[in-house]
Motif scaffolding. Sequence first.
Motif, PDB file in Angstrom:
ATOM      1  N   GLY A  25      -2.237  -2.593  -4.257  1.00  0.00           N
ATOM      2  CA  GLY A  25      -2.851  -1.338  -4.673  1.00  0.00           C
ATOM      3  C   GLY A  25      -4.196  -1.117  -4.009  1.00  0.00           C
ATOM      4  O   GLY A  25      -4.519   0.000  -3.571  1.00  0.00           O
ATOM      5  N   MET A  26      -5.002  -2.179  -3.906  1.00  0.00           N
ATOM      6  CA  MET A  26      -6.310  -2.057  -3.255  1.00  0.00           C
ATOM      7  C   MET A  26      -6.153  -1.697  -1.784  1.00  0.00           C
ATOM      8  O   MET A  26      -6.825  -0.795  -1.266  1.00  0.00           O
ATOM      9  N   ALA A  27      -5.260  -2.397  -1.084  1.00  0.00           N
ATOM     10  CA  ALA A  27      -5.087  -2.141   0.345  1.00  0.00           C
ATOM     11  C   ALA A  27      -4.503  -0.761   0.605  1.00  0.00           C
ATOM     12  O   ALA A  27      -4.872  -0.093   1.586  1.00  0.00           O
ATOM     13  N   LYS A  28      -3.619  -0.307  -0.247  1.00  0.00           N
ATOM     14  CA  LYS A  28      -3.059   1.032  -0.075  1.00  0.00           C
ATOM     15  C   LYS A  28      -4.143   2.098  -0.228  1.00  0.00           C
ATOM     16  O   LYS A  28      -4.232   3.031   0.571  1.00  0.00           O
ATOM     17  N   ALA A  29      -4.978   1.957  -1.241  1.00  0.00           N
ATOM     18  CA  ALA A  29      -6.021   2.949  -1.471  1.00  0.00           C
ATOM     19  C   ALA A  29      -7.062   2.937  -0.354  1.00  0.00           C
ATOM     20  O   ALA A  29      -7.546   3.994   0.077  1.00  0.00           O
ATOM     21  N   ALA A  30      -7.421   1.733   0.126  1.00  0.00           N
ATOM     22  CA  ALA A  30      -8.479   1.614   1.121  1.00  0.00           C
ATOM     23  C   ALA A  30      -8.007   1.933   2.529  1.00  0.00           C
ATOM     24  O   ALA A  30      -8.813   2.379   3.360  1.00  0.00           O
ATOM     25  N   TRP A  31      -6.715   1.737   2.794  1.00  0.00           N
ATOM     26  CA  TRP A  31      -6.252   1.843   4.173  1.00  0.00           C
ATOM     27  C   TRP A  31      -4.884   2.503   4.299  1.00  0.00           C
ATOM     28  O   TRP A  31      -4.740   3.565   4.919  1.00  0.00           O
ATOM     29  N   LEU A  32      -3.862   1.906   3.722  1.00  0.00           N
ATOM     30  CA  LEU A  32      -2.494   2.246   4.082  1.00  0.00           C
ATOM     31  C   LEU A  32      -2.098   3.667   3.703  1.00  0.00           C
ATOM     32  O   LEU A  32      -1.314   4.307   4.418  1.00  0.00           O
ATOM     33  N   ASP A  33      -2.650   4.170   2.604  1.00  0.00           N
ATOM     34  CA  ASP A  33      -2.334   5.541   2.209  1.00  0.00           C
ATOM     35  C   ASP A  33      -3.042   6.572   3.079  1.00  0.00           C
ATOM     36  O   ASP A  33      -2.742   7.777   2.977  1.00  0.00           O
ATOM     37  N   GLN A  34      -3.966   6.106   3.939  1.00  0.00           N
ATOM     38  CA  GLN A  34      -4.743   7.030   4.761  1.00  0.00           C
ATOM     39  C   GLN A  34      -4.155   7.203   6.161  1.00  0.00           C
ATOM     40  O   GLN A  34      -4.644   8.049   6.925  1.00  0.00           O
ATOM     41  N   VAL A  35      -3.148   6.416   6.514  1.00  0.00           N
ATOM     42  CA  VAL A  35      -2.618   6.434   7.881  1.00  0.00           C
ATOM     43  C   VAL A  35      -1.099   6.584   7.847  1.00  0.00           C
ATOM     44  O   VAL A  35      -0.485   6.555   6.778  1.00  0.00           O
ATOM     45  N   ALA A  36      -0.513   6.720   9.048  1.00  0.00           N
ATOM     46  CA  ALA A  36       0.899   7.091   9.144  1.00  0.00           C
ATOM     47  C   ALA A  36       1.817   5.905   9.401  1.00  0.00           C
ATOM     48  O   ALA A  36       2.773   6.008  10.172  1.00  0.00           O
ATOM     49  N   ILE A  37       1.551   4.781   8.752  1.00  0.00           N
ATOM     50  CA  ILE A  37       2.508   3.673   8.816  1.00  0.00           C
ATOM     51  C   ILE A  37       3.749   4.081   8.017  1.00  0.00           C
ATOM     52  O   ILE A  37       3.633   4.495   6.860  1.00  0.00           O
ATOM     53  N   PRO A  38       4.937   3.995   8.611  1.00  0.00           N
ATOM     54  CA  PRO A  38       6.145   4.355   7.856  1.00  0.00           C
ATOM     55  C   PRO A  38       6.256   3.544   6.563  1.00  0.00           C
ATOM     56  O   PRO A  38       6.025   2.329   6.557  1.00  0.00           O
ATOM     57  N   LEU A  39       6.609   4.214   5.480  1.00  0.00           N
ATOM     58  CA  LEU A  39       6.696   3.535   4.190  1.00  0.00           C
ATOM     59  C   LEU A  39       7.671   2.373   4.226  1.00  0.00           C
ATOM     60  O   LEU A  39       7.480   1.367   3.531  1.00  0.00           O
TER      61      LEU A  39
END
Length: 247
Positions: A90-104
Amino acid sequence: MPSTSSVNPPHVEILPNKAALIERSLTVVLSVINDAIAERDRCTLALAGGSTPKPLYEALAQQDLPWQKLYIFWGDERYVPIDHPDSNAGMAKAAWLDQVAIPLGQIFPMPTQAKDPETAAHQYEQTLRAVFPEATETVPQLDLILLGMGDDGHTASLFPHTEALNVRDRLITVGNKDGQPRITFTVPLINRARSVLFLTAGANKQQALSQVFAAEADSEMYPSRLIQPEGELWWLLDSEAGAALNL
């Protein structure tokens, strides 16, 4: 030099402060990502939890990278839902992964909805096997595993004097922190990596670091000593953490 000697001599750097630590770690991570993509057309990374890597993730969110070539795992996870404040994913998604276009479909949080942690560990091992089909009978080789170290010398969820330290026939196992289950990479999986990067900050890490870097010490008491990867081993420390080391 640290006892955690990999095939190649470890890279040990003491940075002036945490900001410099994050800046240097960003440089190392970007280099590993770019080299992996150039050589294998993808990069597989395992992320760490805790407060230290959060600004690194925030910095990565600002980069211009070929996001579709990244595959994201986690080295360990608390057995809580992903929306829980203690969730590493959850921390990494909020800080980074949800902000970029890495395929889910290329982001692989550790499952914490299974009926029990052992089942979750088995499921995550199967996930790793699916992403690394060439490693059916061997240990998959991730490009980069990010690690922190606790003031007790633990890393991932490999805590002192716990059963997880001695698991050698699994990729993923159940760790234990004061009776609370965690899902964690095993020592063989971490040590197979092409690059392992420890990010360590704070004066409270000095005592454990002195034992991790000692010529002789108890790996059951200081599990970070067990990390001896086949590839590169990086220790990036801020000046407070590194103050007790005589390098």
